[in-house]
Scaffold this active site. Structure first.
Site, PDB file in Angstrom:
ATOM      1  N   LEU A  64       0.778  -1.244   0.193  1.00  0.00           N
ATOM      2  CA  LEU A  64       0.025  -0.015   0.065  1.00  0.00           C
ATOM      3  C   LEU A  64       0.996   1.385  -0.032  1.00  0.00           C
ATOM      4  O   LEU A  64       0.396   2.420  -0.068  1.00  0.00           O
ATOM      5  CB  LEU A  64      -0.923   0.090   1.161  1.00  0.00           C
ATOM      6  CG  LEU A  64      -1.868  -1.322   1.267  1.00  0.00           C
ATOM      7  CD1 LEU A  64      -2.735  -1.358   2.624  1.00  0.00           C
ATOM      8  CD2 LEU A  64      -2.583  -1.316   0.126  1.00  0.00           C
ATOM      9  N   ARG A  65       2.355   1.215   0.163  1.00  0.00           N
ATOM     10  CA  ARG A  65       3.231   2.165  -0.154  1.00  0.00           C
ATOM     11  C   ARG A  65       3.283   3.055   1.089  1.00  0.00           C
ATOM     12  O   ARG A  65       4.009   4.173   1.102  1.00  0.00           O
ATOM     13  CB  ARG A  65       3.038   2.969  -1.398  1.00  0.00           C
ATOM     14  CG  ARG A  65       3.170   1.906  -2.733  1.00  0.00           C
ATOM     15  CD  ARG A  65       4.412   1.327  -2.699  1.00  0.00           C
ATOM     16  NE  ARG A  65       4.692   0.605  -4.114  1.00  0.00           N
ATOM     17  CZ  ARG A  65       5.430  -0.280  -4.340  1.00  0.00           C
ATOM     18  NH1 ARG A  65       6.367  -0.789  -3.266  1.00  0.00           N
ATOM     19  NH2 ARG A  65       5.807  -0.775  -5.444  1.00  0.00           N
ATOM     20  N   ASP A 306       0.304  -9.804  -5.111  1.00  0.00           N
ATOM     21  CA  ASP A 306       1.502  -9.337  -4.979  1.00  0.00           C
ATOM     22  C   ASP A 306       1.476  -7.697  -5.548  1.00  0.00           C
ATOM     23  O   ASP A 306       2.384  -7.463  -6.376  1.00  0.00           O
ATOM     24  CB  ASP A 306       2.418 -10.154  -5.816  1.00  0.00           C
ATOM     25  CG  ASP A 306       3.822  -9.999  -5.525  1.00  0.00           C
ATOM     26  OD1 ASP A 306       4.180  -9.064  -4.351  1.00  0.00           O
ATOM     27  OD2 ASP A 306       4.692 -10.258  -6.402  1.00  0.00           O
ATOM     28  N   HIS A 310       3.492   1.423  -8.955  1.00  0.00           N
ATOM     29  CA  HIS A 310       4.506   2.150  -9.187  1.00  0.00           C
ATOM     30  C   HIS A 310       4.153   3.519  -9.815  1.00  0.00           C
ATOM     31  O   HIS A 310       3.244   3.612 -10.445  1.00  0.00           O
ATOM     32  CB  HIS A 310       5.684   1.338 -10.133  1.00  0.00           C
ATOM     33  CG  HIS A 310       6.402   0.482  -9.319  1.00  0.00           C
ATOM     34  ND1 HIS A 310       7.533   0.824  -8.207  1.00  0.00           N
ATOM     35  CD2 HIS A 310       6.379  -0.644  -9.567  1.00  0.00           C
ATOM     36  CE1 HIS A 310       8.016  -0.355  -7.944  1.00  0.00           C
ATOM     37  NE2 HIS A 310       7.608  -1.253  -8.776  1.00  0.00           N
TER      38      HIS A 310
END
Lengths: 425, 326
Positions: A64-65, A306, A310
């Site tokens: 989820l960054r 997965d 980006h």
């Protein structure tokens, strides 16, 4: 809020539900299935006629960054994307920035989960401090603060000694180890499967042995320590056979596969498509078949997205210079239904690996439809289909390798704790 | 097929030259034929034709090179183009500017062609997808992937000596794993229809599944050279001589070095080639490199004609146009 989901076809392989029944929700909990509880009146009726009513899906691996890479994505953007695919529970690997090796980071993640109110987030704690593969993390403390297991994400543990001790210690704490098996020395700078494509394109390659050598070392330590181990994202047919043999021996091991590896092979990289730059790498058709066989035989019991959203720059460079990973979270369910449509899996298998089975790996009471459980529900229209368009993805990451694919199934509603978090209309 | 569509314009003419893979026999033959016409230009008193007058070509070398860069420069000058040499070390791009930013800066200078060398496989392909539609990209070597102009000058050299490439047996010897030259040659030899292409080297330097490219693999040098018409030796980079790929330069020469004795396995009229720069005593003995079978220096001079042909063709010009303009 009291909700009735009417006329839908309940489908829950674990609860052995399969038929048209109404489902009753009150205060975020399922209070009745088939039979309307006494005195139940609903504030809202959702007509699910002709649709499937599934448990909210459980994704064993998604980035989820947050914290650290909000330029790529946020909890809000990614949980919204997850909800559109019926996902209500997400397990996050510890390779955030900073990594999940302190309770402060765990607290932050819980805070963001409460703010977002879209899904249950289950963080994994780092197995070693900073994912450096040297010093054991405070796993017990991290477990107490809410981590569901331990793992080293994609980072290697070069020392067999450290791996052995980490297994022993995790076992003492009653923790499950989530291990991504890849030998660092064999991987080197590799980005694609070692085979016909790496040879043709002249790209640094990752041999199959990078997975199998790491697996065999880890399996020996599992046998020795008896620590419960989940092998994350297998990529090779031989790797699946090794897990099958370990399970036959009675070792406490389970395994999952990333959804891309069930659909794509090295051939899809053909023109240096950086959206197919993945870790683990896409291998060949034999491996893809071996992974599917692993699901059919019950060796692999979960399929994860997965998901790795980006920013555009991360993929805009010559192949080796791009960052690995694909944005997949909102296609996890349609991609599994695609396998059903192509008769590579049954519907029971495709839904089982997204619901009760990953929930069992995490040891959580999610992924089934039962009275008394939280009302995490996905309503799916199997008649609809959609063409993947990178520009219209809800995820902040537009890096999908499935551009132009027509995928079956469309989620019309997703409920999380009885609240509608996605509504197609 | 990689690069197949992107290399050609909608009429099937060469737009970019990124790889030999997937190109047609007739296209490779016309490159060789055009190079034949251009090869006389260097012998004239005025070594120039006005084919690319007014065009600006940028040599973008992200990796150091002397030989390839200078032959491209000479080729451009003989076509009357303006040439810009940019040695962009990879460390400079690491300092912040992305490859795309570098390209757009150069586009703003109104270049018509980029000649690109880069350490990463696929870099030229990537650049071709990024540039404005009027710009042609020529691959001067990308990572371990392709070095198509080198392969074509080698085909040109073989054709000079052997007339036709059909019925030839060709052995490529050495570090196939890391060689962009070998990959481009394998594709070109296949398209031009040779009888057999062999790759010869230790298992550690032969890439996996290389047979899929249509070659025979030999680990024994004498067997690999037996009955061949052409031997192409590859340069062994010094960094390969230590570590896990090879024990030592000495042992490599013992097993795979090209000596007179070994060369006797080949046909009597065999030619010996090498893309240079050569490591004497590592992959090839001096008396073979300088001997009567060696065509290594001819390769260098053929490089200019081949690059003139490819540059002109990607700009939509042919040698006949220069006859008209005279």
């Amino acid at each position: 809020m009291r909700i009735t989901i009417e006329h839908g076809c309940l489908f829950d392989p674990a609860g052995q539900l399969d038929g048209q029944h109404d489902l009753y929700i009150a205060d975020g909990t399922i209070v009745g299935i088939k039979h309307r509880p006494d005195g139940f009146t609903s504030d809202l009726q959702i007509d699910a006629k002709g649709k499937l009513v599934l448990p909210g899906l459980v994704d064993l691996c998604a980035r989820l960054r947050e914290p650290g890479q909000v330029h790529k994505a946020t909890f809000q953007s990614e949980c919204r994307a997850a909800n559109s695919s019926g996902i209500t529970s997400i397990c996050c690997p510890p390779d955030t920035q900073p990594v999940i090796d302190s309770t402060a980071v765990v607290d932050l993640i819980h805070q963001r989960t409460r703010d977002t109110k879209r899904a249950n987030i289950y963080p994994l704690a780092a197995l070693t401090v900073g994912l450096q593969g040297q010093q054991l993390s405070e796993m017990d403390t991290l477990q107490r603060s809410g981590c569901i297991g331990v793992g080293n994400a994609l980072a290697p543990i070069a020392s067999a000694e450290v791996l052995r001790r980490a297994f022993e210690y995790a076992h003492s704490c009653g923790l499950t180890v989530f291990l991504f098996a890849e030998d660092h020395a064999l991987r080197k700078q590799g980005g694609v499967h070692e085979g016909a494509i790496s040879t043709r394109l002249g790209l640094p390659a990752i041999p199959e042995a990078a997975e199998t050598v790491a697996l065999s070392r880890a399996l020996l330590f599992v046998e020795q320590t008896q620590v419960k181990t989940h092998f994350c994202r297998l990529s090779s047919a031989r790797g699946v056979r090794m897990i099958a043999m370990a399970q036959e021996q009675g070792l406490p091991v389970s395994a999952d596969v990333a959804v891309c590896n069930l659909h794509l092979t090295e051939m899809d990289i053909a023109d240096y498509n950086s959206n197919c730059h993945l870790q683990p790498p896409l291998r060949n058709e034999r491996d893809r078949q071996g992974l599917l066989k692993g699901i059919k035989q019950g060796v692999i019991t979960a399929v994860c997205s997965d998901h790795q959203p980006h920013d555009a720059d991360a993929k805009a460079a010559p192949f080796s210079q791009t960052e690995a990973g694909a944005s997949t979270i909102e296609h996890l369910l349609p991609l599994m239904l695609h396998l059903v449509k192509r008769k590579e899996l049954t519907l029971e298998q495709a839904i089982g690996v997204l619901t009760s089975q990953p929930a069992a790996i995490l040891g959580i009471d999610k992924g089934t439809l039962a009275v008394g459980r939280a009302a995490d529900i996905c309503i799916l229209d199997m008649e609809l289909s959609a063409i993947v368009d990178a520009a219209t993805l809800l995820s902040a990451g537009k890096n999908t390798p499935f551009k132009g694919w027509e995928l079956p199934g469309q989620v019309t509603h997703t409920l999380y704790n009885g609240a509608i978090v996605f509504n197609q209309d | 097929m990689i690069g197949n569509n992107i290399q050609l314009d909608k009429n099937g003419n060469l737009k970019h030259f990124l790889t030999t893979e997937g190109l047609s026999l007739s296209l490779l033959q016309s490159i060789l034929d055009h190079a034949e016409s251009f090869s006389s230009v260097g012998e004239r008193a005025v070594k120039k034709v006005p084919l690319l007058r007014g065009k600006t070509i940028a040599n973008l070398f992200f990796e150091p090179s002397t030989r390839t860069r200078t032959t491209f420069e000479l080729a451009a000058k003989r076509l009357s183009a303006d040439i810009l040499n940019l040695n962009i070390s990879t460390s400079a791009t690491h300092k912040g500017e992305t490859l795309s930013d570098t390209l757009h800066t150069l586009e703003a200078m109104h270049c018509d062609m980029f000649v690109v060398r880069h350490a990463n496989s696929g870099a030229a392909h990537y650049i071709a997808t990024q540039v404005a539609p009027h710009i042609s990209v020529i691959n001067a070597g990308d990572g371990c992937h392709a070095h198509p102009t080198q392969a074509m000058l080698d085909m040109f050299t073989i054709r000079k000596h052997k007339q036709s490439l059909r019925n030839l047996r060709v052995a490529i010897v050495g570090d196939i794993l890391h060689s962009r030259v070998a990959r481009s040659e394998i594709h070109a030899l296949g398209i031009l229809g040779v009888l057999e292409t062999r790759v010869v080297g230790p298992h550690t330097l032969i890439p996996k599944d290389v047979e899929n490219l249509g070659v025979q693999v030999f680990h024994d040098m004498d067997e690999g050279l037996h009955g061949v018409d052409v031997v192409i030796m590859l340069r062994l980079q010094t960094e390969r001589m230590s570590g896990a790929l090879l024990p030592s330069a000495y042992e490599y020469f013992q097993r795979y070095g090209l000596t007179r004795k070994r060369l006797a396995q080949a046909k009597p009229d065999v030619i010996v080639m090498h893309p240079g720069p050569i490591n004497r005593g590592v992959e090839i003995a001096s008396d073979v490199a300088d001997g009567e079978h060696s065509v290594i220096l001819q390769q260098v001079s053929h490089g200019i004609a081949i690059r003139m042909a490819i540059m002109a063709m990607t700009m939509g010009r042919s040698p006949e146009d220069s006859e008209d303009s005279r």
